[in-house]
Design a protein around this motif. Structure first.
Motif, PDB file in Angstrom:
ATOM      1  N   GLY A   7      -0.272  14.304   0.305  1.00  0.00           N
ATOM      2  CA  GLY A   7       0.288  12.964   0.193  1.00  0.00           C
ATOM      3  C   GLY A   7      -0.826  11.942   0.293  1.00  0.00           C
ATOM      4  O   GLY A   7      -1.878  12.221   0.843  1.00  0.00           O
ATOM      5  N   ASP A  60      -1.560   7.690   1.061  1.00  0.00           N
ATOM      6  CA  ASP A  60      -1.071   6.359   1.420  1.00  0.00           C
ATOM      7  C   ASP A  60      -2.273   5.415   1.454  1.00  0.00           C
ATOM      8  O   ASP A  60      -3.402   5.862   1.227  1.00  0.00           O
ATOM      9  CB  ASP A  60      -0.305   6.391   2.742  1.00  0.00           C
ATOM     10  CG  ASP A  60      -1.160   6.736   3.942  1.00  0.00           C
ATOM     11  OD1 ASP A  60      -2.344   6.342   3.991  1.00  0.00           O
ATOM     12  OD2 ASP A  60      -0.644   7.388   4.864  1.00  0.00           O
ATOM     13  N   TYR A 102       0.156  12.605 -10.188  1.00  0.00           N
ATOM     14  CA  TYR A 102       1.029  12.540  -9.018  1.00  0.00           C
ATOM     15  C   TYR A 102       2.481  12.325  -9.444  1.00  0.00           C
ATOM     16  O   TYR A 102       2.766  11.955 -10.571  1.00  0.00           O
ATOM     17  CB  TYR A 102       0.590  11.411  -8.082  1.00  0.00           C
ATOM     18  CG  TYR A 102       0.677  10.024  -8.680  1.00  0.00           C
ATOM     19  CD1 TYR A 102       1.779   9.220  -8.431  1.00  0.00           C
ATOM     20  CD2 TYR A 102      -0.338   9.523  -9.486  1.00  0.00           C
ATOM     21  CE1 TYR A 102       1.865   7.945  -8.970  1.00  0.00           C
ATOM     22  CE2 TYR A 102      -0.263   8.257 -10.032  1.00  0.00           C
ATOM     23  CZ  TYR A 102       0.840   7.472  -9.770  1.00  0.00           C
ATOM     24  OH  TYR A 102       0.922   6.216 -10.318  1.00  0.00           O
ATOM     25  N   GLN A 103       3.381  12.573  -8.491  1.00  0.00           N
ATOM     26  CA  GLN A 103       4.800  12.350  -8.736  1.00  0.00           C
ATOM     27  C   GLN A 103       5.193  11.019  -8.108  1.00  0.00           C
ATOM     28  O   GLN A 103       5.013  10.816  -6.913  1.00  0.00           O
ATOM     29  CB  GLN A 103       5.642  13.481  -8.154  1.00  0.00           C
ATOM     30  CG  GLN A 103       7.109  13.348  -8.496  1.00  0.00           C
ATOM     31  CD  GLN A 103       7.901  14.561  -8.047  1.00  0.00           C
ATOM     32  OE1 GLN A 103       7.401  15.438  -7.365  1.00  0.00           O
ATOM     33  NE2 GLN A 103       9.156  14.606  -8.441  1.00  0.00           N
ATOM     34  N   HIS A 104       5.699  10.131  -8.928  1.00  0.00           N
ATOM     35  CA  HIS A 104       6.126   8.803  -8.485  1.00  0.00           C
ATOM     36  C   HIS A 104       7.444   8.933  -7.713  1.00  0.00           C
ATOM     37  O   HIS A 104       8.148   9.941  -7.811  1.00  0.00           O
ATOM     38  CB  HIS A 104       6.303   7.893  -9.704  1.00  0.00           C
ATOM     39  CG  HIS A 104       6.524   6.462  -9.355  1.00  0.00           C
ATOM     40  ND1 HIS A 104       7.773   5.921  -9.213  1.00  0.00           N
ATOM     41  CD2 HIS A 104       5.650   5.457  -9.119  1.00  0.00           C
ATOM     42  CE1 HIS A 104       7.667   4.647  -8.906  1.00  0.00           C
ATOM     43  NE2 HIS A 104       6.382   4.341  -8.853  1.00  0.00           N
ATOM     44  N   ALA A 105       7.771   7.910  -6.948  1.00  0.00           N
ATOM     45  CA  ALA A 105       9.004   7.909  -6.156  1.00  0.00           C
ATOM     46  C   ALA A 105      10.252   8.091  -7.022  1.00  0.00           C
ATOM     47  O   ALA A 105      11.267   8.605  -6.562  1.00  0.00           O
ATOM     48  CB  ALA A 105       9.112   6.617  -5.353  1.00  0.00           C
ATOM     49  N   ASN A 106      10.165   7.703  -8.318  1.00  0.00           N
ATOM     50  CA  ASN A 106      11.325   7.864  -9.203  1.00  0.00           C
ATOM     51  C   ASN A 106      11.435   9.282  -9.757  1.00  0.00           C
ATOM     52  O   ASN A 106      12.327   9.584 -10.549  1.00  0.00           O
ATOM     53  CB  ASN A 106      11.275   6.841 -10.345  1.00  0.00           C
ATOM     54  CG  ASN A 106      10.119   7.065 -11.303  1.00  0.00           C
ATOM     55  OD1 ASN A 106       9.449   8.090 -11.277  1.00  0.00           O
ATOM     56  ND2 ASN A 106       9.865   6.083 -12.155  1.00  0.00           N
TER      57      ASN A 106
END
Length: 86
Positions: A35, A37, A70-74
């Motif tokens: 992850g 941030d 990466y994988q977006h929140a959507n």
């Protein structure tokens, strides 16, 4: 590429641009991160190999490109390219 230091896992992708000298997680040119941030820091280390008999030309630019998948929140996968020049 000599390696990476930070919260990374080696993806074990050997290639001609992978240095025999390992720094942190080395032996690859690709890493996974669980992850990311705004407080995440990763350092990438390079082994510059240029014998003194073949100096680099004056004024020639060098480029490094980082590809981040990466994988977006959507839920959709995204690919981001960051290019550095110097």
């Amino acid at each position: 590429v000599s390696g990476a230091i930070g919260p990374v896992t080696s993806l074990h992708k050997a290639a001609p641009n992978v240095s025999e000298i390992e720094v942190g997680k080395g032996g690859t040119n690709a890493w996974g991160l669980g992850g990311v941030d705004p407080n995440t820091t990763v350092a990438i280390y390079f082994d510059v190999s240029n014998p003194g008999t073949t100096p680099l030309p004056e004024g020639k630019r060098r480029f490094i490109q980082f590809l981040t998948k990466y994988q977006h929140a959507n839920g959709r996968t995204r690919l981001r390219a960051t290019t550095l020049c110097g």
